[in-house]
Write an enzyme that holds these catalytic residues in place. Structure first.
Site, mmCIF file in Angstrom:
data_model
loop_
_atom_site.group_PDB
_atom_site.id
_atom_site.type_symbol
_atom_site.label_atom_id
_atom_site.label_comp_id
_atom_site.label_asym_id
_atom_site.label_seq_id
_atom_site.Cartn_x
_atom_site.Cartn_y
_atom_site.Cartn_z
ATOM 1 N N ASP A 21 43.184 76.317 58.018
ATOM 2 C CA ASP A 21 42.651 75.312 57.264
ATOM 3 C C ASP A 21 42.649 75.875 55.856
ATOM 4 O O ASP A 21 42.524 76.977 55.913
ATOM 5 C CB ASP A 21 41.575 74.551 57.760
ATOM 6 C CG ASP A 21 41.059 73.359 56.935
ATOM 7 O OD1 ASP A 21 41.849 72.547 56.359
ATOM 8 O OD2 ASP A 21 39.900 73.421 56.388
ATOM 9 N N ASP A 79 40.859 73.786 52.483
ATOM 10 C CA ASP A 79 39.591 73.690 51.969
ATOM 11 C C ASP A 79 38.394 74.050 52.845
ATOM 12 O O ASP A 79 38.360 73.663 54.018
ATOM 13 C CB ASP A 79 39.410 71.705 51.777
ATOM 14 C CG ASP A 79 40.499 71.619 50.937
ATOM 15 O OD1 ASP A 79 40.529 72.021 49.642
ATOM 16 O OD2 ASP A 79 41.314 70.640 51.199
HETATM 17 MG MG MG Z 1 38.539 72.384 55.774
#
Ligand code: MG
Length: 247
Positions: free
Chosen positions: A14, A16
């Protein structure tokens, strides 16, 4: 090796909150956008103003999900039903698209002002697994993934990218559905049971669990270790550098 089973050939990250310090930027933007909307609504209806909770509401309803899904999910939690509107609605229009646009405007503004910081431990980890021959991909709901990777100087660390734009083009369901992570594994030519998922969002670890991946590693930046485990993480670390410490 690297805190993942030896059979693992690929790592899916992922963006962020795992690679970049942008989760706080998103939480602040969601809060500002929803509070603007909720306050105007309270003024109009006379109902009490109950602000967006940047910890609980962020984690439960918006983190990790595609933008419009996040907007819908939080509004539903408050029993608020807005028209969908359409892409291109002016930011702040009281529609799902209009509110989502406003949130994006706030995120882009803040990133332009402050730049994008990376988690150095994550960068070290990605370089280490690549050095050992594992393949890497970024799997993010964000439509701004390419800009964020460029701004952070991380673009050349990944063999594939499945972001909000790719998901839209391919018609993939967003996290917590496993579709985007499965597409990431496919883009790397690796079966899910030979790939590891690295996630900081509850919706994201749930996506990893649903996809049948070799291992789902939760990254806890905000003190929600227990919830990450409950939603599907096999283990939880505070930073990916911990996974290098036993090498
Ligand atoms: Mg995230």
């Amino acid at each position: 090796m690297f805190g993942v089973p030896d059979s693992v050939q690929a790592c899916l990250f992922d963006l962020d909150g795992v690679l970049t310090r942008t989760a706080a930027v998103h939480a602040a933007a969601w809060r500002q956008m929803f509070d603007e909307f909720l306050r105007a609504r309270a003024d109009r209806t006379g109902e009490p103003f109950v602000p967006f909770d940047p910890a609980r509401d962020y984690s439960d309803y918006v983190d990790g999900r595609p933008r419009e899904d996040g907007t819908r999910s939080f509004l539903a939690s408050r029993g608020i039903d807005l028209p969908e509107g359409a892409p291109g609605d002016p930011p702040g229009t009281p529609t799902v698209h209009g509110l989502s646009e406003r949130k994006n405007e706030l995120v882009l503004h803040r990133m332009a002002e402050d730049g994008v910081e990376v988690f150095e431990g994550s960068v070290e980890y990605v370089r280490a697994v690549r050095g050992a021959g594992l393949r890497t991909a970024v799997v993010s709901s964000s439509a701004n993934t390419a800009q964020v990777l460029d701004a952070a100087g991380l673009a050349d660390l990944f063999d594939a990218r499945v972001d909000g734009l790719v998901a839209g083009r391919l018609g993939l369901a967003g996290k917590p559905a496993p579709d985007t992570y499965l597409a990431g594994a496919k883009a790397l030519g690796v079966l899910p049971e030979r790939a590891a998922v690295f996630e900081d969002a509850l919706a994201g670890v749930a996506a990893g669990r649903a996809g049948g991946f070799a291992v789902v590693i939760g990254v806890d930046r905000v003190g929600h270790r227990r919830e990450l485990l409950e939603h599907g993480a096999d283990l939880v670390v505070d930073d990916l550098v911990e996974l290098l410490e036993h090498e």
